[in-house]
Scaffold this motif. Structure first.
Motif, PDB file in Angstrom:
ATOM      1  N   GLU A 161       0.825  -1.207   0.000  1.00 19.01           N
ATOM      2  CA  GLU A 161       0.000   0.000   0.000  1.00 19.01           C
ATOM      3  C   GLU A 161       0.862   1.260   0.000  1.00 19.01           C
ATOM      4  OE1 GLU A 161      -3.258   0.527  -0.242  1.00 19.01           O
ATOM      5  OE2 GLU A 161      -3.543  -1.620  -0.603  1.00 19.01           O
ATOM      6  N   VAL A 162       1.952   1.249   0.770  1.00 20.51           N
ATOM      7  CA  VAL A 162       2.837   2.414   0.806  1.00 20.51           C
ATOM      8  C   VAL A 162       3.486   2.634  -0.553  1.00 20.51           C
ATOM      9  CG1 VAL A 162       4.963   3.351   1.816  1.00 20.51           C
ATOM     10  CG2 VAL A 162       3.261   2.272   3.282  1.00 20.51           C
ATOM     11  N   LEU A 163       3.933   1.554  -1.185  1.00 23.91           N
ATOM     12  CA  LEU A 163       4.532   1.684  -2.519  1.00 23.91           C
ATOM     13  C   LEU A 163       3.524   2.227  -3.525  1.00 23.91           C
ATOM     14  CD1 LEU A 163       6.649  -1.597  -2.744  1.00 23.91           C
ATOM     15  CD2 LEU A 163       7.470   0.733  -2.360  1.00 23.91           C
ATOM     16  N   SER A 164       2.272   1.806  -3.398  1.00 20.88           N
ATOM     17  CA  SER A 164       1.237   2.311  -4.296  1.00 20.88           C
ATOM     18  C   SER A 164       0.944   3.788  -4.026  1.00 20.88           C
ATOM     19  CB  SER A 164      -0.036   1.489  -4.139  1.00 20.88           C
ATOM     20  OG  SER A 164      -1.097   2.020  -4.900  1.00 20.88           O
ATOM     21  N   LEU A 165       0.910   4.170  -2.760  1.00 21.51           N
ATOM     22  CA  LEU A 165       0.597   5.554  -2.409  1.00 21.51           C
ATOM     23  C   LEU A 165       1.724   6.505  -2.782  1.00 21.51           C
ATOM     24  CD1 LEU A 165      -1.037   4.986   1.104  1.00 21.51           C
ATOM     25  CD2 LEU A 165      -2.195   5.782  -0.959  1.00 21.51           C
ATOM     26  N   ARG A 166       2.955   6.025  -2.739  1.00 19.39           N
ATOM     27  CA  ARG A 166       4.093   6.900  -3.037  1.00 19.39           C
ATOM     28  C   ARG A 166       4.047   7.449  -4.456  1.00 19.39           C
ATOM     29  NH1 ARG A 166       9.548   3.907  -1.492  1.00 19.39           N
ATOM     30  NH2 ARG A 166      10.316   5.653  -2.739  1.00 19.39           N
ATOM     31  N   GLY A 177       6.104  20.217  -2.426  1.00 17.54           N
ATOM     32  CA  GLY A 177       5.805  21.426  -1.668  1.00 17.54           C
ATOM     33  C   GLY A 177       6.640  21.602  -0.430  1.00 17.54           C
ATOM     34  N   GLY A 178       7.560  20.662  -0.178  1.00 12.68           N
ATOM     35  CA  GLY A 178       8.455  20.800   0.962  1.00 12.68           C
ATOM     36  C   GLY A 178       7.998  20.082   2.221  1.00 12.68           C
ATOM     37  N   ALA A 179       6.985  19.238   2.124  1.00 10.99           N
ATOM     38  CA  ALA A 179       6.520  18.507   3.308  1.00 10.99           C
ATOM     39  C   ALA A 179       7.571  17.503   3.757  1.00 10.99           C
ATOM     40  CB  ALA A 179       5.204  17.790   3.011  1.00 10.99           C
ATOM     41  N   SER A 180       7.784  17.433   5.058  1.00 15.16           N
ATOM     42  CA  SER A 180       8.760  16.488   5.593  1.00 15.16           C
ATOM     43  C   SER A 180       8.219  15.067   5.503  1.00 15.16           C
ATOM     44  CB  SER A 180       9.084  16.824   7.050  1.00 15.16           C
ATOM     45  OG  SER A 180       7.927  16.691   7.855  1.00 15.16           O
ATOM     46  N   ARG A 181       9.122  14.089   5.679  1.00 14.26           N
ATOM     47  CA  ARG A 181       8.703  12.687   5.630  1.00 14.26           C
ATOM     48  C   ARG A 181       7.710  12.369   6.739  1.00 14.26           C
ATOM     49  NH1 ARG A 181      13.329   8.327   4.915  1.00 14.26           N
ATOM     50  NH2 ARG A 181      13.319   9.367   2.873  1.00 14.26           N
ATOM     51  N   ALA A 182       7.923  12.970   7.924  1.00 12.31           N
ATOM     52  CA  ALA A 182       7.012  12.731   9.039  1.00 12.31           C
ATOM     53  C   ALA A 182       5.627  13.291   8.734  1.00 12.31           C
ATOM     54  CB  ALA A 182       7.571  13.347  10.313  1.00 12.31           C
ATOM     55  N   ARG A 183       5.580  14.459   8.109  1.00 14.01           N
ATOM     56  CA  ARG A 183       4.277  15.059   7.787  1.00 14.01           C
ATOM     57  C   ARG A 183       3.549  14.237   6.719  1.00 14.01           C
ATOM     58  NH1 ARG A 183       1.441  19.717   8.287  1.00 14.01           N
ATOM     59  NH2 ARG A 183       0.104  20.315   6.512  1.00 14.01           N
ATOM     60  N   VAL A 184       4.282  13.779   5.707  1.00 10.82           N
ATOM     61  CA  VAL A 184       3.666  12.929   4.678  1.00 10.82           C
ATOM     62  C   VAL A 184       3.121  11.652   5.314  1.00 10.82           C
ATOM     63  CG1 VAL A 184       4.136  11.565   2.610  1.00 10.82           C
ATOM     64  CG2 VAL A 184       5.060  13.872   2.808  1.00 10.82           C
ATOM     65  N   LEU A 185       3.896  11.093   6.227  1.00 12.94           N
ATOM     66  CA  LEU A 185       3.450   9.876   6.902  1.00 12.94           C
ATOM     67  C   LEU A 185       2.199  10.135   7.720  1.00 12.94           C
ATOM     68  CD1 LEU A 185       3.907   6.954   7.915  1.00 12.94           C
ATOM     69  CD2 LEU A 185       5.426   7.900   9.654  1.00 12.94           C
ATOM     70  N   LEU A 189      -0.161   9.086   4.510  1.00 14.57           N
ATOM     71  CA  LEU A 189      -0.031   7.626   4.472  1.00 14.57           C
ATOM     72  C   LEU A 189      -0.900   6.945   5.523  1.00 14.57           C
ATOM     73  CD1 LEU A 189       3.802   7.141   3.814  1.00 14.57           C
ATOM     74  CD2 LEU A 189       1.905   7.051   2.182  1.00 14.57           C
ATOM     75  N   LEU A 190      -0.790   7.371   6.781  1.00 19.99           N
ATOM     76  CA  LEU A 190      -1.517   6.681   7.857  1.00 19.99           C
ATOM     77  C   LEU A 190      -3.041   6.702   7.665  1.00 19.99           C
ATOM     78  CD1 LEU A 190       0.517   7.581  11.080  1.00 19.99           C
ATOM     79  CD2 LEU A 190       0.444   5.432   9.809  1.00 19.99           C
ATOM     80  N   PRO A 191      -3.661   7.815   7.253  1.00 18.40           N
ATOM     81  CA  PRO A 191      -5.121   7.756   7.027  1.00 18.40           C
ATOM     82  C   PRO A 191      -5.541   6.727   5.989  1.00 18.40           C
ATOM     83  CG  PRO A 191      -4.389  10.032   7.176  1.00 18.40           C
ATOM     84  CD  PRO A 191      -3.151   9.190   7.118  1.00 18.40           C
ATOM     85  N   HIS A 192      -4.702   6.479   4.974  1.00 21.78           N
ATOM     86  CA  HIS A 192      -5.022   5.474   3.967  1.00 21.78           C
ATOM     87  C   HIS A 192      -4.725   4.053   4.460  1.00 21.78           C
ATOM     88  CE1 HIS A 192      -5.019   9.015   1.319  1.00 21.78           C
ATOM     89  NE2 HIS A 192      -5.749   8.291   0.494  1.00 21.78           N
ATOM     90  N   LEU A 193      -3.742   3.932   5.351  1.00 24.81           N
ATOM     91  CA  LEU A 193      -3.375   2.614   5.850  1.00 24.81           C
ATOM     92  C   LEU A 193      -4.272   2.156   6.990  1.00 24.81           C
ATOM     93  CD1 LEU A 193       0.524   2.953   5.940  1.00 24.81           C
ATOM     94  CD2 LEU A 193      -0.841   1.686   4.280  1.00 24.81           C
ATOM     95  N   PHE A 194      -4.884   3.090   7.702  1.00 26.34           N
ATOM     96  CA  PHE A 194      -5.640   2.739   8.907  1.00 26.34           C
ATOM     97  C   PHE A 194      -6.758   1.724   8.638  1.00 26.34           C
ATOM     98  CE2 PHE A 194      -8.714   3.635  12.355  1.00 26.34           C
ATOM     99  CZ  PHE A 194      -7.877   3.368  13.441  1.00 26.34           C
TER     100      PHE A 194
END
Length: 283
Positions: A161-166, A177-185, A189-194
């Motif tokens: 799922e993460v590979l697909s979302l990336r 847009g400059g979003a950090s990895r933590a912010r993207v996660l 990512l987490l709302p789609h993985l939940f």
């Protein structure tokens, strides 16, 4: 098309009602009966040993006079608690591994996938027996056994799922847009993985209960005196030789019924989380 979809919708509705009703009844029994009726595992009553089902003992008594229905309820509570905690441990490990592998990629992804393949190459039950053999029989040993051996499927699901979302445009836009990895996660990512993690947890609970039951049946799971469905089935096989079939039937039903109910509920959740699959089934 409509005439085919309507019976399928009716069957799905009936299966959902059966699943919810079964889980509610068993849940109320597990929550309400133990505080009202106390069970001392070490007390035996040989005068009541091997009694068939009756009004005083709806599911009979076992070989040492303990009420089978009451012990089955206590055993279901123990098995469900152990299974739920073990499934949460397993989902947490698998989710973290899959998230790191999918989001970092490269060498980290390859190493984690090789570790995952190594775990999958060993039968789960055999590896679980090896793990619990290092501990004395206890709920903690079973939780560790299930958690360590059943995380691989969740890891693969989360990684895919993460590979697909990336590769999705909104992820690329956030990174550009400059979003950090933590912010993207956290935000993407987490709302789609939940939802996938919720479904994996629901499916893992009955699997963990079966795993605990198998270990307890082999004498490696929970202590022999503890009311566990696996221990009861193990004790009940001796009673079968004397014709006391109810000693094994009751705990077996308490395993099959919640497992079937959870499986039906998981199918309904999967259809809700995947509308495309639900529309294809109605064709």
């Amino acid at each position: 098309m409509t005439s085919v979809a309507l019976p399928q919708a009716g069957r799905r509705r009936r299966s959902l009602v059966f699943a919810v009703a079964t889980l509610v009844v068993l849940g109320l029994a597990v929550l309400l009966v133990p505080p009202i009726v106390q069970l001392d595992e070490r007390i035996v009553d040989l005068r009541s040993a091997g009694l068939p089902p009756s009004l005083s003992h709806p599911l009979g008594t076992d070989e040492v006079g303990r009420d089978v229905l009451l012990r089955s309820i206590y055993g279901l509570r123990v098995s469900f608690t152990v299974g739920m905690v073990a499934s949460l441990v397993s989902i947490t490990i698998g989710g973290l591994v899959g998230l790191v592998a999918g989001s970092v990629g490269g060498t980290v992804d390859r190493v984690l996938m090789r570790v995952l393949d190594g775990f999958n190459s060993i039968p789960h039950l055999l590896l679980g027996i090896f793990i619990v053999a290092m501990f004395s029989p206890s709920p903690v040993a079973v939780v560790v056994s299930v958690g360590v051996t059943h995380w691989t499927t969740t890891a693969r699901i989360v990684r895919s799922e993460v590979l697909s979302l990336r590769s999705r445009p909104f992820i690329e836009a956030a990174i550009s847009g400059g979003a950090s990895r933590a912010r993207v996660l956290r935000r993407h990512l987490l709302p789609h993985l939940f939802p996938h993690l919720i479904l994996a947890t629901v499916l893992m609970i009955p699997h963990a209960i079966w795993h605990e039951t198998a270990l307890s049946f082999l004498g490696l799971g929970l202590p022999p005196h503890m009311a566990s469905l696996g221990n009861m089935i193990s004790d009940g096989q001796r009673s079968l030789l004397t014709g006391d079939w109810w000693a094994s039937l009751a705990p077996g039903l308490f395993i099959v019924l919640p497992t079937l109910a959870v499986a039906l509920l998981a199918n309904h959740l999967r259809d809700r989380l995947n509308p495309r699959r639900r529309s294809e089934l109605s064709l």
